[in-house]
Design a protein around this motif. Structure first.
Motif, PDB file in Angstrom:
ATOM      1  N   PRO A 141       0.833  -1.207   0.000  1.00 45.53           N
ATOM      2  CA  PRO A 141       0.000   0.000   0.000  1.00 45.53           C
ATOM      3  C   PRO A 141       0.869   1.258   0.000  1.00 45.53           C
ATOM      4  O   PRO A 141       1.827   1.364   0.766  1.00 45.53           O
ATOM      5  CB  PRO A 141      -0.794  -0.122   1.308  1.00 45.53           C
ATOM      6  CG  PRO A 141      -0.825  -1.584   1.612  1.00 45.53           C
ATOM      7  CD  PRO A 141       0.496  -2.106   1.130  1.00 45.53           C
ATOM      8  N   LEU A 142       0.519   2.199  -0.859  1.00 49.07           N
ATOM      9  CA  LEU A 142       1.246   3.461  -0.951  1.00 49.07           C
ATOM     10  C   LEU A 142       0.457   4.588  -0.293  1.00 49.07           C
ATOM     11  O   LEU A 142       0.677   5.765  -0.562  1.00 49.07           O
ATOM     12  CB  LEU A 142       1.542   3.795  -2.417  1.00 49.07           C
ATOM     13  CG  LEU A 142       2.331   2.730  -3.183  1.00 49.07           C
ATOM     14  CD1 LEU A 142       2.589   3.168  -4.620  1.00 49.07           C
ATOM     15  CD2 LEU A 142       3.658   2.401  -2.495  1.00 49.07           C
ATOM     16  N   HIS A 143      -0.476   4.219   0.595  1.00 45.32           N
ATOM     17  CA  HIS A 143      -1.339   5.184   1.271  1.00 45.32           C
ATOM     18  C   HIS A 143      -0.521   6.174   2.112  1.00 45.32           C
ATOM     19  O   HIS A 143       0.570   5.861   2.593  1.00 45.32           O
ATOM     20  CB  HIS A 143      -2.312   4.471   2.207  1.00 45.32           C
ATOM     21  CG  HIS A 143      -3.062   3.331   1.595  1.00 45.32           C
ATOM     22  ND1 HIS A 143      -3.594   3.375   0.330  1.00 45.32           N
ATOM     23  CD2 HIS A 143      -3.407   2.116   2.093  1.00 45.32           C
ATOM     24  CE1 HIS A 143      -4.226   2.237   0.088  1.00 45.32           C
ATOM     25  NE2 HIS A 143      -4.121   1.457   1.133  1.00 45.32           N
ATOM     26  N   ALA A 144      -1.128   7.339   2.345  1.00 46.21           N
ATOM     27  CA  ALA A 144      -0.495   8.358   3.184  1.00 46.21           C
ATOM     28  C   ALA A 144      -0.387   7.883   4.626  1.00 46.21           C
ATOM     29  O   ALA A 144      -1.331   7.337   5.187  1.00 46.21           O
ATOM     30  CB  ALA A 144      -1.304   9.656   3.123  1.00 46.21           C
ATOM     31  N   ALA A 145       0.778   8.106   5.228  1.00 46.56           N
ATOM     32  CA  ALA A 145       1.035   7.669   6.603  1.00 46.56           C
ATOM     33  C   ALA A 145       0.678   8.762   7.604  1.00 46.56           C
ATOM     34  O   ALA A 145       0.562   9.947   7.253  1.00 46.56           O
ATOM     35  CB  ALA A 145       2.499   7.287   6.764  1.00 46.56           C
ATOM     36  N   VAL A 146       0.507   8.361   8.865  1.00 47.54           N
ATOM     37  CA  VAL A 146       0.347   9.317   9.959  1.00 47.54           C
ATOM     38  C   VAL A 146       1.737   9.752  10.406  1.00 47.54           C
ATOM     39  O   VAL A 146       2.543   8.919  10.824  1.00 47.54           O
ATOM     40  CB  VAL A 146      -0.397   8.673  11.146  1.00 47.54           C
ATOM     41  CG1 VAL A 146      -0.495   9.657  12.308  1.00 47.54           C
ATOM     42  CG2 VAL A 146      -1.792   8.228  10.718  1.00 47.54           C
ATOM     43  N   ARG A 197      -1.292   0.655   8.257  1.00 48.13           N
ATOM     44  CA  ARG A 197      -1.984   1.503   9.242  1.00 48.13           C
ATOM     45  C   ARG A 197      -1.885   2.954   8.782  1.00 48.13           C
ATOM     46  O   ARG A 197      -1.283   3.797   9.435  1.00 48.13           O
ATOM     47  CB  ARG A 197      -1.373   1.323  10.637  1.00 48.13           C
ATOM     48  CG  ARG A 197      -1.902   0.113  11.378  1.00 48.13           C
ATOM     49  CD  ARG A 197      -1.111  -0.167  12.650  1.00 48.13           C
ATOM     50  NE  ARG A 197      -1.060   0.953  13.582  1.00 48.13           N
ATOM     51  CZ  ARG A 197      -2.016   1.227  14.469  1.00 48.13           C
ATOM     52  NH1 ARG A 197      -3.115   0.496  14.525  1.00 48.13           N
ATOM     53  NH2 ARG A 197      -1.888   2.228  15.310  1.00 48.13           N
ATOM     54  N   PRO A 198      -2.508   3.268   7.649  1.00 49.06           N
ATOM     55  CA  PRO A 198      -2.295   4.591   7.055  1.00 49.06           C
ATOM     56  C   PRO A 198      -3.188   5.669   7.656  1.00 49.06           C
ATOM     57  O   PRO A 198      -4.204   5.392   8.301  1.00 49.06           O
ATOM     58  CB  PRO A 198      -2.671   4.351   5.588  1.00 49.06           C
ATOM     59  CG  PRO A 198      -3.746   3.314   5.650  1.00 49.06           C
ATOM     60  CD  PRO A 198      -3.336   2.396   6.788  1.00 49.06           C
ATOM     61  N   VAL A 242      -7.790   2.126   8.400  1.00 49.39           N
ATOM     62  CA  VAL A 242      -6.964   3.319   8.580  1.00 49.39           C
ATOM     63  C   VAL A 242      -6.645   3.514  10.055  1.00 49.39           C
ATOM     64  O   VAL A 242      -7.320   2.987  10.942  1.00 49.39           O
ATOM     65  CB  VAL A 242      -7.669   4.581   8.038  1.00 49.39           C
ATOM     66  CG1 VAL A 242      -7.865   4.480   6.539  1.00 49.39           C
ATOM     67  CG2 VAL A 242      -9.000   4.831   8.745  1.00 49.39           C
ATOM     68  N   HIS A 243      -5.625   4.312  10.307  1.00 48.37           N
ATOM     69  CA  HIS A 243      -5.205   4.624  11.667  1.00 48.37           C
ATOM     70  C   HIS A 243      -6.269   5.496  12.334  1.00 48.37           C
ATOM     71  O   HIS A 243      -6.795   6.425  11.716  1.00 48.37           O
ATOM     72  CB  HIS A 243      -3.869   5.366  11.615  1.00 48.37           C
ATOM     73  CG  HIS A 243      -3.119   5.374  12.901  1.00 48.37           C
ATOM     74  ND1 HIS A 243      -3.541   6.085  14.000  1.00 48.37           N
ATOM     75  CD2 HIS A 243      -1.966   4.752  13.279  1.00 48.37           C
ATOM     76  CE1 HIS A 243      -2.688   5.915  14.987  1.00 48.37           C
ATOM     77  NE2 HIS A 243      -1.733   5.107  14.583  1.00 48.37           N
ATOM     78  N   PRO A 244      -6.592   5.221  13.602  1.00 47.92           N
ATOM     79  CA  PRO A 244      -7.629   6.031  14.256  1.00 47.92           C
ATOM     80  C   PRO A 244      -7.259   7.493  14.430  1.00 47.92           C
ATOM     81  O   PRO A 244      -8.147   8.336  14.606  1.00 47.92           O
ATOM     82  CB  PRO A 244      -7.809   5.341  15.618  1.00 47.92           C
ATOM     83  CG  PRO A 244      -6.533   4.584  15.848  1.00 47.92           C
ATOM     84  CD  PRO A 244      -6.079   4.157  14.482  1.00 47.92           C
ATOM     85  N   LEU A 260      -7.514  -0.609  14.144  1.00 47.65           N
ATOM     86  CA  LEU A 260      -8.105   0.115  13.019  1.00 47.65           C
ATOM     87  C   LEU A 260      -9.602   0.280  13.254  1.00 47.65           C
ATOM     88  O   LEU A 260     -10.305  -0.704  13.483  1.00 47.65           O
ATOM     89  CB  LEU A 260      -7.882  -0.655  11.714  1.00 47.65           C
ATOM     90  CG  LEU A 260      -6.445  -1.084  11.399  1.00 47.65           C
ATOM     91  CD1 LEU A 260      -6.427  -2.028  10.208  1.00 47.65           C
ATOM     92  CD2 LEU A 260      -5.563   0.132  11.147  1.00 47.65           C
ATOM     93  N   PRO A 261     -10.127   1.484  13.208  1.00 46.15           N
ATOM     94  CA  PRO A 261     -11.567   1.652  13.413  1.00 46.15           C
ATOM     95  C   PRO A 261     -12.353   1.137  12.206  1.00 46.15           C
ATOM     96  O   PRO A 261     -11.960   1.359  11.065  1.00 46.15           O
ATOM     97  CB  PRO A 261     -11.733   3.165  13.558  1.00 46.15           C
ATOM     98  CG  PRO A 261     -10.579   3.744  12.802  1.00 46.15           C
ATOM     99  CD  PRO A 261      -9.442   2.775  12.977  1.00 46.15           C
TER     100      PRO A 261
END
Length: 718
Positions: free
Chosen positions: A202-207, A218-219, A389-391, A425-426
């Motif tokens: 996954p290339l999703h945006a990180a926290v 856990r993006p 996704v990260h909460p 993850l919520p």
């Protein structure tokens, strides 16, 4: 709020779980009061879990009186309802709910494109609005998902590479693999290796954090990619930045980061890479866009709309108040508040900066996919969709109405983890998704498929149900919550068909009966990993290749499992022992792992897949075994064959070791050779070992070598 009293222990029995008013209410809202982890065994969820999960769905079940009231309310609402909020129309066949409407009900449709129709049949694919007016004056609107019956199968067999992008460094990387490296990899793999796809993490945006959680699963946002993957020099405005000396200094520092990873054994430091890129990108952004580029950026902003504005606003606010939005000033915790609107205006320069980065990252993703297709790849990029996704992140802040407060998803106890798992993850609320016509899910899929030839869905079983865990409770005290799987699948098939993309579901582990069959019916491919493919209902021995399923991506390993070389040498057992992760004694685990390998090698030998010395022998027994594994995969009917790129050079180290955090450098290792020496993209391209393995795969039929070749006996066999 979750109950705070002592939890009722889960009950285990072979009989059906007893029905109670609470369990009946739970089932009416898609919450399972019991589940079967294995045939003949039933586990009942504790009442406290049911009460907490129902509360997260907006249903009060805290007392017997509240349960009775909720049951009565649900019965009244259902009796008066003409239609559910979302309906599915597969291949033009209207759903049963429409046929069951009272005689004389008038129907109308507003199509996705805004056209009005007085018939509900013959609609084009899309998500339309169905209007119903009953003879008694009741009216209802419902979202009508019209989807093709199934996705088409891949045309012929295709092979490709699996890689974690951050781990693939080239001589131009700024300390971690980037989208420039990905474009280079696809161009080379398509042209020189005959590969049909490249699958990435996954290339999703990180926290952002201190340090940032390196896990790509856990993006902060699944909708927008992370600009840390940008190749800074490939941004068109880069050569025109004012302070070229400063840019050169940043590039030199990035070169030292890269060399520390490649030459000195340092771990990939995502935060250090981003510090350099962020400064360089700020300088590049100061260059005015040309008229054509400005128009393209304006189109991107208009197309992404509020979702991008929310994401960029969260990024700007996180720079000021920290990355956990629940600790922000109260008024800013609401993305629609007037205070948030004022803060957005005050931070507009930073909001635009993050919007610009999203645009640049999308552009480089598109370039990588074009590079793949230009190189002749039938599929191209296979993107990976994390399960949640990260909460603390942007999606959880911007889409609060869709997430279940006070809940986390994970997995119940099973044979591999007696305590269960909490992924932190919520979960999405199924009721809110259905009421919106699955709008956030549709937008997410559309964004990911825009620059993809296929989409891998992590834990695809989550389209059917997810294990919800109330905050503060262990994973053992959770319950399964169901989605409308028909609707989730219909949206998936609709969006993938529009994009002309394949879908691969990661369906490893415990899978509810019927799930794989339903996925196959809709054209969603599964995932088959060599070491898990055994006759579990029979003798437990490895499955022969002709017993494998065809509708799958077949691989030797994954990012969460030991590389194949470590599996054959037993090094994965030694690693887990050093970290204190073994469930049994070291000797017992060694013996079990060795027996596993012997059984597979015996099958490979019987099939004639282990080359002998006269058949163009590989450089080592280990290489012969890894090549034999891939010949075996070619003997299966699998439509897609994936090669874990580290396997091609003998890497021993898993990219992620489940059950560890600080004990192991998860998500921070570069691809390395058999001696643990990091290997650049340029060195990979010249690797004799890699090319020998690719030659095996390109042979297509999995047959052993030329005249005179003979199978070797399995190592350790008498």
């Amino acid at each position: 709020m979750a109950p705070t009293g002592p939890a009722d222990p889960p009950r285990t029995a072979s009989e059906p779980a007893p029905r109670t008013p609470l369990s009946e209410l739970a089932e009416l809202h898609g919450v399972a009061h019991a589940y079967s982890p294995s045939p003949g065994r039933t586990v009942t969820a504790p009442d406290t879990a049911l009460v907490a999960v129902l509360a997260a769905l907006g249903v009060d079940a805290s007392t017997p009186e509240a349960v009775r009231a909720a049951l009565a309310r649900h019965e009244a609402e259902t009796a008066g309802r003409l239609l559910p909020p979302t309906l599915v129309c597969w291949g033009g066949v209207l759903p049963a709910e429409v046929a069951a409407l009272p005689d004389g009900t008038r129907l109308g449709v507003t199509t996705e494109q805004g056209e009005s129709r007085d018939r509900a049949d013959g609609l084009p694919p899309g998500v339309h609005t169905l209007h119903a007016t009953a003879p008694d004056g009741r009216t209802a609107d419902a979202h009508l998902v019209v989807a093709p019956t199934r996705l088409p199968a891949p045309s012929g067999r295709v092979h490709g590479l699996l890689v974690q992008l951050y781990s693939l460094l080239s001589r131009r990387s700024w300390g971690m693999g980037d989208l420039g490296d990905l474009a280079e990899l696809t161009a080379w793999a398509g042209r020189a290796l005959g590969a049909g796809f490249v699958q990435v993490n996954p290339l999703h945006a990180a926290v952002p954090g201190d340090p940032t959680d390196p896990s790509p699963y856990r993006p902060s946002s699944r909708r927008f990619p992370d600009p840390v993957h940008l190749r800074v020099e490939d941004v068109p405005e880069y050569p025109y930045a004012e302070d070229q000396d400063r840019l050169r200094t940043l590039a030199e520092r990035a070169g030292r980061l890269r060399d520390a990873v490649l030459r000195k054994g340092a771990l990939i430091d995502r935060d250090a890479v981003w510090d350099l890129k962020r400064e360089a990108l700020a300088m590049v952004r100061a260059v005015p866009l040309g008229p054509g580029r400005q128009a393209a950026y304006a189109d991107f902003l208009a197309e992404e709309g509020r979702a991008l504005e929310d994401h960029a606003t969260w990024c700007a606010l996180a720079e000021v108040h920290g990355s956990d939005w629940r600790n922000w000033p109260v008024a800013l915790r609401d993305p629609r508040s007037s205070a948030t609107a004022r803060a957005r205006a005050e931070l507009m320069d930073r909001v635009d900066f993050h919007s610009r980065l999203a645009w640049l990252t999308e552009a480089q993703l598109a370039r990588a996919q074009r590079s793949a297709r230009d190189a002749g790849m039938a599929v191209g990029l296979v993107h990976d969709l994390a399960v949640g996704v990260h909460p603390d992140g942007a999606d959880a802040w911007a889409q609060q109405e869709y997430f279940a407060a006070g809940m986390s998803v994970g997995a119940p106890p099973d044979a591999f983890n007696a305590r269960g798992q909490d992924w932190g993850l919520p979960p999405w609320r199924p009721d809110r998704l259905a009421a919106s016509g699955y709008a956030p899910y549709r937008r997410l899929l559309r964004a990911l498929l825009r620059n993809a030839g296929a989409l891998r869905i992590d834990h695809v079983m989550g389209l059917f149900r997810l294990w919800w865990i109330p905050a503060g409770r262990p994973p053992t005290e959770g319950a399964y919550v169901r989605h409308d799987a028909e609707a989730m699948l219909a949206i998936l098939v609709l969006e993938a068909s529009r994009a002309g993309a394949l879908v691969i579901g990661e369906d490893l582990g415990t899978v509810e009966p019927g799930v794989r069959e339903k996925l196959r019916e809709r054209g969603v491919l599964g995932t088959s990993v060599l070491w898990f493919e055994r006759d579990w209902e029979g003798d437990g021995l490895p499955l022969p290749p002709d017993a494998w399923r065809a509708d799958c991506l077949a691989t030797a390993t994954t990012h969460d499992l030991p590389p194949t070389a470590a599996r054959f040498t037993g090094e994965h057992v030694e690693l887990r022992d050093r970290l204190g992760l073994l469930a049994g004694s070291l000797d017992a685990e060694r013996a079990a792992a060795a027996a596993d390998v012997r059984e597979w090698l015996a099958l490979l030998s019987r099939l004639g897949l282990l080359r002998g010395p006269s058949g163009g022998a590989p450089a080592s027994v280990e290489e012969a075994e890894i090549q034999a594994v891939h010949r075996f995969l070619l003997r299966t009917p699998a439509r897609m064959i994936g090669i874990w790129l580290p396997d091609a050079v003998g890497d021993r180290r898993p990219q992620n070791l489940p059950g560890t955090w600080d004990e192991y450098p998860n998500w921070r290792l570069p691809v390395a050779d058999a001696e643990g020496r990091p290997v650049t993209l340029e060195e990979l391209a010249a690797s004799p070992r890699l090319h020998a393995l690719i030659d095996v795969v390109r042979a297509k039929d999995g047959r052993a070598g030329g005249p005179g070749s003979r199978p070797d006996p399995p190592r350790g066999a008498p």
